[in-house]
Design a protein around this motif. Structure first.
Motif, PDB file in Angstrom:
ATOM      1  N   UNK A   1       6.752  -1.147  -2.564  1.00 13.00           N
ATOM      2  CA  UNK A   1       5.314  -1.338  -2.741  1.00 13.00           C
ATOM      3  C   UNK A   1       4.565  -0.068  -3.132  1.00 13.00           C
ATOM      4  N   UNK A   2       5.121   1.084  -2.800  1.00 12.54           N
ATOM      5  CA  UNK A   2       4.398   2.335  -3.022  1.00 12.54           C
ATOM      6  C   UNK A   2       5.137   3.168  -4.068  1.00 12.54           C
ATOM      7  N   UNK A   3       4.400   3.569  -5.086  1.00 16.33           N
ATOM      8  CA  UNK A   3       4.981   4.360  -6.175  1.00 16.33           C
ATOM      9  C   UNK A   3       4.101   5.572  -6.459  1.00 16.33           C
ATOM     10  N   UNK A   4       4.718   6.630  -6.955  1.00 16.79           N
ATOM     11  CA  UNK A   4       3.945   7.782  -7.438  1.00 16.79           C
ATOM     12  C   UNK A   4       3.091   7.299  -8.607  1.00 16.79           C
ATOM     13  N   UNK A   5       1.905   7.813  -8.718  1.00 15.07           N
ATOM     14  CA  UNK A   5       1.023   7.433  -9.803  1.00 15.07           C
ATOM     15  C   UNK A   5       0.075   6.304  -9.445  1.00 15.07           C
ATOM     16  N   UNK A   6       0.324   5.607  -8.336  1.00 11.90           N
ATOM     17  CA  UNK A   6      -0.620   4.594  -7.881  1.00 11.90           C
ATOM     18  C   UNK A   6      -1.863   5.280  -7.339  1.00 11.90           C
ATOM     19  N   UNK A   7      -2.942   4.551  -7.308  1.00 12.31           N
ATOM     20  CA  UNK A   7      -4.156   5.069  -6.677  1.00 12.31           C
ATOM     21  C   UNK A   7      -3.884   5.287  -5.191  1.00 12.31           C
ATOM     22  N   UNK A   8      -4.552   6.272  -4.607  1.00 14.84           N
ATOM     23  CA  UNK A   8      -4.344   6.616  -3.198  1.00 14.84           C
ATOM     24  C   UNK A   8      -4.575   5.418  -2.287  1.00 14.84           C
ATOM     25  N   UNK A   9      -5.597   4.623  -2.580  1.00 15.32           N
ATOM     26  CA  UNK A   9      -5.886   3.446  -1.768  1.00 15.32           C
ATOM     27  C   UNK A   9      -4.769   2.417  -1.823  1.00 15.32           C
ATOM     28  N   UNK A  10      -4.165   2.258  -2.993  1.00 13.71           N
ATOM     29  CA  UNK A  10      -3.044   1.325  -3.133  1.00 13.71           C
ATOM     30  C   UNK A  10      -1.828   1.824  -2.353  1.00 13.71           C
ATOM     31  N   UNK A  11      -1.590   3.133  -2.420  1.00 13.63           N
ATOM     32  CA  UNK A  11      -0.474   3.700  -1.660  1.00 13.63           C
ATOM     33  C   UNK A  11      -0.693   3.504  -0.166  1.00 13.63           C
ATOM     34  N   UNK A  12      -1.895   3.804   0.296  1.00 16.33           N
ATOM     35  CA  UNK A  12      -2.223   3.650   1.713  1.00 16.33           C
ATOM     36  C   UNK A  12      -2.065   2.190   2.147  1.00 16.33           C
ATOM     37  N   UNK A  13      -2.533   1.275   1.315  1.00 10.88           N
ATOM     38  CA  UNK A  13      -2.415  -0.152   1.623  1.00 10.88           C
ATOM     39  C   UNK A  13      -0.950  -0.575   1.672  1.00 10.88           C
ATOM     40  N   UNK A  14      -0.154  -0.098   0.732  1.00 12.56           N
ATOM     41  CA  UNK A  14       1.275  -0.428   0.714  1.00 12.56           C
ATOM     42  C   UNK A  14       1.995   0.098   1.945  1.00 12.56           C
ATOM     43  N   UNK A  15       1.690   1.335   2.311  1.00  9.19           N
ATOM     44  CA  UNK A  15       2.308   1.905   3.512  1.00  9.19           C
ATOM     45  C   UNK A  15       1.870   1.142   4.765  1.00  9.19           C
ATOM     46  N   UNK A  16       0.581   0.798   4.838  1.00  8.60           N
ATOM     47  CA  UNK A  16       0.061   0.088   6.008  1.00  8.60           C
ATOM     48  C   UNK A  16       0.712  -1.293   6.124  1.00  8.60           C
ATOM     49  N   UNK A  17       0.786  -2.025   5.024  1.00  5.26           N
ATOM     50  CA  UNK A  17       1.425  -3.341   5.032  1.00  5.26           C
ATOM     51  C   UNK A  17       2.889  -3.218   5.459  1.00  5.26           C
ATOM     52  N   UNK A  18       3.580  -2.213   4.926  1.00 11.02           N
ATOM     53  CA  UNK A  18       4.988  -2.000   5.262  1.00 11.02           C
ATOM     54  C   UNK A  18       5.164  -1.726   6.747  1.00 11.02           C
ATOM     55  N   UNK A  19       4.312  -0.858   7.289  1.00  8.44           N
ATOM     56  CA  UNK A  19       4.391  -0.517   8.714  1.00  8.44           C
ATOM     57  C   UNK A  19       4.049  -1.717   9.589  1.00  8.44           C
ATOM     58  N   UNK A  20       3.098  -2.533   9.143  1.00  9.90           N
ATOM     59  CA  UNK A  20       2.735  -3.733   9.910  1.00  9.90           C
ATOM     60  C   UNK A  20       3.906  -4.728   9.925  1.00  9.90           C
ATOM     61  N   UNK A  21       4.506  -4.967   8.770  1.00  7.72           N
ATOM     62  CA  UNK A  21       5.593  -5.937   8.691  1.00  7.72           C
ATOM     63  C   UNK A  21       6.818  -5.457   9.481  1.00  7.72           C
ATOM     64  N   UNK A  22       7.207  -4.213   9.262  1.00 10.04           N
ATOM     65  CA  UNK A  22       8.390  -3.703   9.946  1.00 10.04           C
ATOM     66  C   UNK A  22       8.125  -3.339  11.395  1.00 10.04           C
ATOM     67  N   UNK A  23       7.078  -2.565  11.610  1.00 11.16           N
ATOM     68  CA  UNK A  23       6.821  -2.012  12.937  1.00 11.16           C
ATOM     69  C   UNK A  23       6.160  -2.960  13.905  1.00 11.16           C
ATOM     70  N   UNK A  24       5.650  -4.069  13.409  1.00  7.26           N
ATOM     71  CA  UNK A  24       5.053  -5.051  14.323  1.00  7.26           C
ATOM     72  C   UNK A  24       5.793  -6.385  14.217  1.00  7.26           C
ATOM     73  N   UNK A  25       5.792  -7.008  13.056  1.00 11.60           N
ATOM     74  CA  UNK A  25       6.377  -8.341  12.923  1.00 11.60           C
ATOM     75  C   UNK A  25       7.874  -8.335  13.254  1.00 11.60           C
TER      76      UNK A  25
END
Length: 187
Positions: A106-130
């Motif tokens: 979900x997170x790639x170099x060159x993405x907007x900072x907000x998109x990267x943050x959102x991708x990392x947050x979604x990833x952490x929610x899915x893995x670290x919570x679900x």
């Protein structure tokens, strides 16, 4: 796995252990304490990716198994794998893998900072919570013989704190991507 990968995995294993120094907070109505170590699991997945993040968690679990007091509250030894919280320890492996796997996609170099943050947050929610809760709740219900509904309901008290941890992990992932662009490169 290269020497660099092993060093990074060991570094994040040390971070997970260091987060265990913070004292656990027990709620009383469920035998699972609130700890900061799940934040380390999320950060390992976000920063290192699926493979290296999983290795970091496996290093911690090996240290626990050989008896080192690296879990929150100074716990360690094989008894930690016979407690009602064992499902959460086992879930760490899958949580780090899932968080890392999703982050890598979900997170790639060159993405907007907000998109990267959102991708990392979604990833952490899915893995670290679900994913983590799926393992932890099922095992807790079985080991404590309290039923899935009671285990699920009791675990919901941890969600607000874990959402904050996922956000912190996302901030760390974004900061590492911006400040150390070669670190996340998977070799």
């Amino acid at each position: 796995m290269s020497t660099r990968d092993l060093v990074l995995s060991a570094l994040f294993a040390a971070i997970i252990v260091a987060l265990g120094i913070l004292p656990p907070i027990t709620l009383g109505f469920i035998p699972v304490p609130i700890t900061a170590q799940s934040l380390g699991v999320m950060m390992a997945g976000v920063v290192l990716g699926a493979r290296r993040g999983t290795v970091a968690v496996l290093i911690v679990l090996v240290l626990v198994a050989i008896g080192l007091p690296v879990l929150s509250g100074g716990r360690g030894g094989l008894a930690a794998f016979a407690a009602p919280t064992t499902g959460f320890l086992i879930g760490w492996v899958f949580a780090a893998f899932t968080t890392g796997y999703l982050s890598e996609r979900l997170v790639k170099h060159g993405q907007a900072a907000g998109m990267q943050l959102t991708g990392f947050f979604f990833s952490a929610m899915m893995g670290g919570i679900v994913v983590l809760y799926a393992f932890g709740i099922v095992y807790l219900a079985f080991a404590a013989q309290i039923g899935l509904t009671a285990a699920f309901t009791g675990s919901m008290a941890f969600i607000p704190g874990d959402v904050i941890k996922a956000f912190v992990a996302a901030l760390v992932g974004r900061a590492v991507m911006a400040g150390y662009p070669l670190l996340p490169v998977k070799s």
